[in-house]
Design a protein around this motif. Structure first.
Motif, mmCIF file in Angstrom:
data_model
loop_
_atom_site.group_PDB
_atom_site.id
_atom_site.type_symbol
_atom_site.label_atom_id
_atom_site.label_comp_id
_atom_site.label_asym_id
_atom_site.label_seq_id
_atom_site.Cartn_x
_atom_site.Cartn_y
_atom_site.Cartn_z
ATOM 1 N N THR A 141 -27.130 -69.533 107.669
ATOM 2 C CA THR A 141 -26.711 -69.518 109.069
ATOM 3 C C THR A 141 -25.677 -70.617 109.327
ATOM 4 O O THR A 141 -24.671 -70.386 110.009
ATOM 5 C CB THR A 141 -27.928 -69.700 109.996
ATOM 6 N N ALA A 142 -25.916 -71.793 108.785
ATOM 7 C CA ALA A 142 -24.979 -72.897 108.981
ATOM 8 C C ALA A 142 -23.613 -72.565 108.382
ATOM 9 O O ALA A 142 -22.569 -72.861 108.987
ATOM 10 C CB ALA A 142 -25.534 -74.169 108.356
ATOM 11 N N THR A 143 -23.591 -71.939 107.235
ATOM 12 C CA THR A 143 -22.322 -71.567 106.608
ATOM 13 C C THR A 143 -21.586 -70.533 107.448
ATOM 14 O O THR A 143 -20.372 -70.643 107.662
ATOM 15 C CB THR A 143 -22.575 -71.012 105.193
ATOM 16 N N ALA A 144 -22.296 -69.535 107.940
ATOM 17 C CA ALA A 144 -21.667 -68.499 108.750
ATOM 18 C C ALA A 144 -21.083 -69.088 110.034
ATOM 19 O O ALA A 144 -19.967 -68.749 110.437
ATOM 20 C CB ALA A 144 -22.680 -67.404 109.076
ATOM 21 N N VAL A 145 -21.827 -69.979 110.682
ATOM 22 C CA VAL A 145 -21.347 -70.597 111.915
ATOM 23 C C VAL A 145 -20.125 -71.461 111.633
ATOM 24 O O VAL A 145 -19.132 -71.429 112.378
ATOM 25 C CB VAL A 145 -22.481 -71.413 112.589
ATOM 26 N N SER A 146 -20.169 -72.223 110.567
ATOM 27 C CA SER A 146 -19.047 -73.084 110.207
ATOM 28 C C SER A 146 -17.782 -72.269 109.956
ATOM 29 O O SER A 146 -16.695 -72.627 110.429
ATOM 30 C CB SER A 146 -19.401 -73.904 108.974
ATOM 31 N N ASN A 147 -17.909 -71.175 109.237
ATOM 32 C CA ASN A 147 -16.749 -70.325 108.958
ATOM 33 C C ASN A 147 -16.189 -69.720 110.241
ATOM 34 O O ASN A 147 -14.977 -69.629 110.420
ATOM 35 C CB ASN A 147 -17.115 -69.223 107.968
ATOM 36 N N ARG A 148 -17.065 -69.310 111.154
ATOM 37 C CA ARG A 148 -16.611 -68.708 112.412
ATOM 38 C C ARG A 148 -15.876 -69.736 113.264
ATOM 39 O O ARG A 148 -14.853 -69.438 113.864
ATOM 40 C CB ARG A 148 -17.800 -68.137 113.175
#
Length: 97
Positions: free
Chosen positions: A17-24
């Protein structure tokens, strides 16, 4: 043991989840900068490759040099140094160059 697996699964979900949010967030910031004409790290706008003028066509090949090479090949073939196949291969190379 079930507690360990549950902990590992929870960690994997949080990390994903943290990776997805960071990329967005990164994509959103880049979109805003592009819309405002700003570029990160003072890099400036992307530079296009400079236009290169087409070069003038090269001069025609020097036929006298080719003729001399072909004469030498003919002499080598007549002397028996070159076989017919070798002569044809070398002649093709001279004419293509």
């Amino acid at each position: 043991m079930p507690g360990l697996i549950r902990g590992v699964a929870r960690t994997a979900v949080v990390a994903g989840t943290a990776t997805a949010v960071s990329n967005r967030v990164t994509r959103r910031q880049q979109g805003r900068w592009a819309a405002q004409g700003q570029y990160p790290y003072d890099a400036g706008p992307p530079q296009a490759a400079p236009y290169a003028e087409p070069s003038a066509p090269s001069s025609p090949p020097d036929m006298t040099g080719k003729i001399e090479q072909l004469k030498q090949l003919g002499e080598l073939k007549a002397q028996g140094v070159l076989t017919e196949a070798e002569f044809e291969e070398q002649k093709r190379r001279v004419l293509e160059s």
